[in-house]
Design an enzyme around this catalytic site. Structure first.
Site, PDB file in Angstrom:
ATOM      1  N   GLY A   1       0.247  -2.604   0.198  1.00  0.00           N
ATOM      2  CA  GLY A   1      -0.867  -1.700  -0.086  1.00  0.00           C
ATOM      3  C   GLY A   1      -2.207  -2.206   0.409  1.00  0.00           C
TER       4      GLY A   1
ATOM      5  N   CYS B   1     -14.074 -21.776  -5.555  1.00  0.00           N
ATOM      6  CA  CYS B   1     -12.754 -21.322  -5.142  1.00  0.00           C
ATOM      7  C   CYS B   1     -12.126 -20.444  -6.228  1.00  0.00           C
ATOM      8  CB  CYS B   1     -11.852 -22.510  -4.795  1.00  0.00           C
ATOM      9  SG  CYS B   1     -11.145 -23.387  -6.212  1.00  0.00           S
TER      10      CYS B   1
ATOM     11  N   LYS C   1       8.642  -5.272   7.118  1.00  0.00           N
ATOM     12  CA  LYS C   1       7.254  -4.808   7.155  1.00  0.00           C
ATOM     13  C   LYS C   1       6.465  -5.461   8.289  1.00  0.00           C
ATOM     14  CE  LYS C   1       6.686  -3.451   2.315  1.00  0.00           C
ATOM     15  NZ  LYS C   1       5.940  -3.672   1.061  1.00  0.00           N
TER      16      LYS C   1
ATOM     17  N   CYS D   1       2.651  -2.945  -9.862  1.00  0.00           N
ATOM     18  CA  CYS D   1       2.530  -1.509  -9.607  1.00  0.00           C
ATOM     19  C   CYS D   1       3.873  -0.798  -9.734  1.00  0.00           C
ATOM     20  CB  CYS D   1       1.896  -1.250  -8.245  1.00  0.00           C
ATOM     21  SG  CYS D   1       2.926  -1.695  -6.825  1.00  0.00           S
TER      22      CYS D   1
ATOM     23  N   ASN E   1       6.925   2.879  -0.797  1.00  0.00           N
ATOM     24  CA  ASN E   1       5.717   2.230  -0.257  1.00  0.00           C
ATOM     25  C   ASN E   1       4.776   3.220   0.427  1.00  0.00           C
ATOM     26  OD1 ASN E   1       7.736  -0.501   1.040  1.00  0.00           O
ATOM     27  ND2 ASN E   1       6.885  -0.274  -0.997  1.00  0.00           N
TER      28      ASN E   1
ATOM     29  N   GLN F   1       3.367   6.015  -0.058  1.00  0.00           N
ATOM     30  CA  GLN F   1       2.272   6.696  -0.741  1.00  0.00           C
ATOM     31  C   GLN F   1       0.943   5.938  -0.591  1.00  0.00           C
ATOM     32  OE1 GLN F   1       1.770   4.679  -3.647  1.00  0.00           O
ATOM     33  NE2 GLN F   1       0.748   5.922  -5.210  1.00  0.00           N
TER      34      GLN F   1
END
Length: 269
Positions: free
Chosen positions: A42, A171, A87, A188, A71, A73
């Site tokens: 995403g 950091c 991917k 998600c 994925n 969407q």
């Protein structure tokens, strides 16, 4: 730095070149620059898309997952025809169609303690588009050891956050000393995520990466940007270096060897 923009590049990047803040020299910096994108999901999708469009000459993509229909969407560089393929390969195919100036290093692997330092050290900037805390802490630690800046982003349902971790600033461990206990922060797949949310957050990360490569503007060093899509609000919260931070403090580590990136991802004193 020698300029070698050809006529096609002068046309492609003309809206950059006419800007005083970029110009032909800045565009050459982008073409000569490199970015490692951790995750092609995403957040990584819009990051990869806009870094490639901007002409960042070498983009590394690290991901060990394959494209799933769920994925699509939100992961805008992947298409229905890509379902089932890695991917990183889908990302590489997308970039090749978008901009032939850009070389994509497809790292079809899971980032771990055996490869993270070598990968991070090979790029000018890292964009952390991962979706889990062990990877975030690992990227932070390796990048700090090798003086590589990181544009970090995270999302949850309708909310996102972005910060930039530079070699001279605080950091990720200064901001979050320890990770939450596993299972306490749902992902998600459990809670869902607004499809356009990672587009907004990823674009901010890409903007930070471009500014770092151009060496211009003020990045989100020591500032955590919160975005709430439901209320359409942005809020910035400052944070400071922790002198006792085990990664960038007075007794900083010089290697991630022996660190266990599990549980709270802590570093023993």
């Amino acid at each position: 730095m020698s300029l070698s923009l050809d006529s096609t590049q002068l046309d492609r990047y003309s809206r950059h070149i006419i800007m005083d803040e970029v110009g032909p020299e800045g565009q050459q910096k982008l073409l000569d620059g490199s970015a490692l994108v951790v995750g092609a999901g995403g957040l990584g999708a819009p990051v990869i898309q806009y870094l490639a469009a901007a002409g960042v000459g070498r983009i590394g993509v690290v991901d060990d997952d394959v494209v799933e229909r769920s994925n699509l969407q939100r992961q805008v560089i992947h298409a229905d025809a890509d379902v089932g393929i890695p991917k990183v390969e889908s990302a590489k195919k997308f970039v090749e169609r978008l901009n032939p100036d850009v070389t994509v290093d497809a790292h079809e692997t899971r980032l771990d303690t055996d490869n993270v330092e070598e990968l991070v050290a090979d790029y000018d900037v890292v964009v952390d588009a991962s979706d889990n805390f062990p990877t975030r802490y690992m990227v932070n630690d390796a990048a700090r050891i090798h003086d590589v800046p990181v544009a970090h982003g995270a999302i949850y349902k309708f909310e996102g956050q972005v910060t930039t971790l530079t070699p001279d600033g605080p950091c990720y461990r200064c901001l979050f000393r320890e990770a939450p206990e596993p299972g306490t922060v749902p992902d998600c797949a459990t809670t869902g995520v607004l499809g356009v949310l990672p587009g907004t957050v990823g674009c901010i990360q890409a903007t930070e990466a471009v500014k770092l490569l151009l060496e211009t503007g003020d990045v989100l060093e020591g500032r955590l940007l919160f975005y709430d899509a439901m209320d359409m609000t942005f809020e910035t919260v400052p944070y400071r270096e922790n002198p006792d931070c085990p990664v960038c403090g007075e007794s900083a580590i010089d290697s991630i060897e022996g660190i266990e990136y599990s549980g709270g991802c802590t570093i023993a004193d």
